[in-house]
Enzyme design. Sequence first.
Site, mmCIF file in Angstrom:
data_model
loop_
_atom_site.group_PDB
_atom_site.id
_atom_site.type_symbol
_atom_site.label_atom_id
_atom_site.label_comp_id
_atom_site.label_asym_id
_atom_site.label_seq_id
_atom_site.Cartn_x
_atom_site.Cartn_y
_atom_site.Cartn_z
ATOM 1 N N ARG A 216 0.774 9.933 -2.683
ATOM 2 C CA ARG A 216 0.432 10.956 -1.704
ATOM 3 C C ARG A 216 -0.840 11.684 -2.149
ATOM 4 O O ARG A 216 -1.161 11.734 -3.344
ATOM 5 C CB ARG A 216 1.570 11.967 -1.560
ATOM 6 C CG ARG A 216 2.913 11.362 -1.154
ATOM 7 C CD ARG A 216 4.003 12.412 -1.200
ATOM 8 N NE ARG A 216 5.292 11.926 -0.727
ATOM 9 C CZ ARG A 216 6.213 11.372 -1.519
ATOM 10 N NH1 ARG A 216 5.980 11.235 -2.827
ATOM 11 N NH2 ARG A 216 7.367 10.967 -1.014
ATOM 12 N N HIS A 331 -2.938 9.228 4.603
ATOM 13 C CA HIS A 331 -1.526 8.945 4.356
ATOM 14 C C HIS A 331 -1.150 7.541 4.810
ATOM 15 O O HIS A 331 -0.163 6.973 4.334
ATOM 16 C CB HIS A 331 -0.646 9.980 5.060
ATOM 17 C CG HIS A 331 0.773 9.990 4.574
ATOM 18 N ND1 HIS A 331 1.127 10.497 3.341
ATOM 19 C CD2 HIS A 331 1.921 9.540 5.146
ATOM 20 C CE1 HIS A 331 2.439 10.364 3.169
ATOM 21 N NE2 HIS A 331 2.943 9.779 4.244
ATOM 22 N N ARG A 334 -0.770 4.958 2.107
ATOM 23 C CA ARG A 334 0.561 4.891 1.481
ATOM 24 C C ARG A 334 1.451 3.915 2.253
ATOM 25 O O ARG A 334 2.160 3.097 1.664
ATOM 26 C CB ARG A 334 1.160 6.296 1.447
ATOM 27 C CG ARG A 334 2.588 6.391 0.909
ATOM 28 C CD ARG A 334 2.940 7.874 0.763
ATOM 29 N NE ARG A 334 4.374 8.091 0.653
ATOM 30 C CZ ARG A 334 5.065 8.002 -0.470
ATOM 31 N NH1 ARG A 334 4.462 7.649 -1.591
ATOM 32 N NH2 ARG A 334 6.369 8.246 -0.484
ATOM 33 N N HIS A 357 11.108 7.754 -2.989
ATOM 34 C CA HIS A 357 12.063 8.131 -1.951
ATOM 35 C C HIS A 357 13.455 8.294 -2.562
ATOM 36 O O HIS A 357 13.864 7.500 -3.407
ATOM 37 C CB HIS A 357 12.123 7.077 -0.846
ATOM 38 C CG HIS A 357 10.903 7.054 0.017
ATOM 39 N ND1 HIS A 357 10.500 5.943 0.714
ATOM 40 C CD2 HIS A 357 9.995 8.017 0.295
ATOM 41 C CE1 HIS A 357 9.396 6.216 1.387
ATOM 42 N NE2 HIS A 357 9.071 7.473 1.148
ATOM 43 N N TYR A 366 9.596 -0.122 5.772
ATOM 44 C CA TYR A 366 8.586 -1.081 5.351
ATOM 45 C C TYR A 366 9.153 -2.490 5.187
ATOM 46 O O TYR A 366 8.391 -3.435 5.018
ATOM 47 C CB TYR A 366 7.956 -0.617 4.031
ATOM 48 C CG TYR A 366 7.469 0.804 4.117
ATOM 49 C CD1 TYR A 366 6.392 1.128 4.937
ATOM 50 C CD2 TYR A 366 8.096 1.824 3.424
ATOM 51 C CE1 TYR A 366 5.951 2.431 5.053
ATOM 52 C CE2 TYR A 366 7.667 3.130 3.530
ATOM 53 C CZ TYR A 366 6.592 3.433 4.345
ATOM 54 O OH TYR A 366 6.158 4.719 4.458
#
Length: 388
Positions: A216, A331, A334, A357, A366
């Site tokens: 991030r 972002h 990412r 996460h 993803y």
Amino acid sequence: MGHARRRRSWGKLRKLPSKRWQASYVGPDLARHLAPDTFDDEDAARGWLARERSLIENEQWTPPAERAKFKRTSGYTFEEYANEWLPKRRTRTGEKLKPRTLSDYRRYLDDDLLPEFGALPLRQVTVAAVQEWFDGMDPETPTRRAHAYQLLRAICTTAHEEGLMTSNPCTISGGGRTNRAKRIRPATPAEFLAIANNMPERLRMAVLLGGWCALRYGEIAELRRKDVDTKNGVVRIARGVTWPMTRDEATGKLTGSAVVSTPKSEAGDREVHVPPHLVAELAEHVKKHADPGRNGLLFPNSTGGHIHPRTFGWRFHQARKEAGRPDLRFHDLRHSSAVLAAMSGATIKELMSRLGHSTPAAAMRYQHAAEGRDRAIAAAMSKFAQNE
């Protein structure tokens, strides 16, 4: 013969001659507190005790008699209650909110909730009023609408648990969920490189870390020399920097300054392996551009301190445009990195670890990228038959 009494591990229940139930407990002030009302059945009384205990554990407790008195005498407007609720809010693990989260809540409260509900007594925040407000929110900003609704629901949930609302008026199915407003087209490694090459040299590595390591912006901006192990090709993420906005009471203007804090969850504190082809370049960046000393920032502002996201964003905006990807937000790098990891065969658990996460839900977004590998997997399996 005495009336039936029930002692539990915490609190006391008593069945009255009227067949109704009375509940009480010893509070943090060491005094015994009775529920303001009696209950139809034992389960309802137990529920009240559970809610009172939750208030104590979350440091939101006040004597129930005081709450009942305030409710009767003042009506408790939504604004009064929300302004008391916000600084007392805790995470699921009982920790105080991070400055950035607190700032976001304050913004949604001031801009989206108080103009509509602020002057209303809590009990006048009805299902119909919530639905009308929700329908009137701009459909072009679905994420903002969902976040504001989540906040409203959380406030009303606590108010209901405390007996200040007869029910929770936030009943909109899916109101707190949102579909992505735009479909992200992941960047390719060649596009990572093209954008990086269009950045000032001292910021080039920031783009590559975002694209290859799924970091991030706040994590990158707070990286220091001590967080980089070029011998083993590892970057340690232990902190992040945010710029939470606060409203000046005198002028009403929003201002913000850099605040460094730990990640939101334990999963955010992690080690990320840098792809081998970047390690030597990362070491060279540290040598040439980082501030001196173990605590030196990897990407210091030219005037000292952290680079504000607006300053970095202006540079990134120019670079992505020159690279032919004007649609790509920082972002989104990412997201692109997570897709590459999934296509490389990363499992949900591995994606969670790499991205920081704490739950599988975010990482699962993803995995769709890996579905396209099924044809390649089938072709690879055929090779076994060819070798027979």
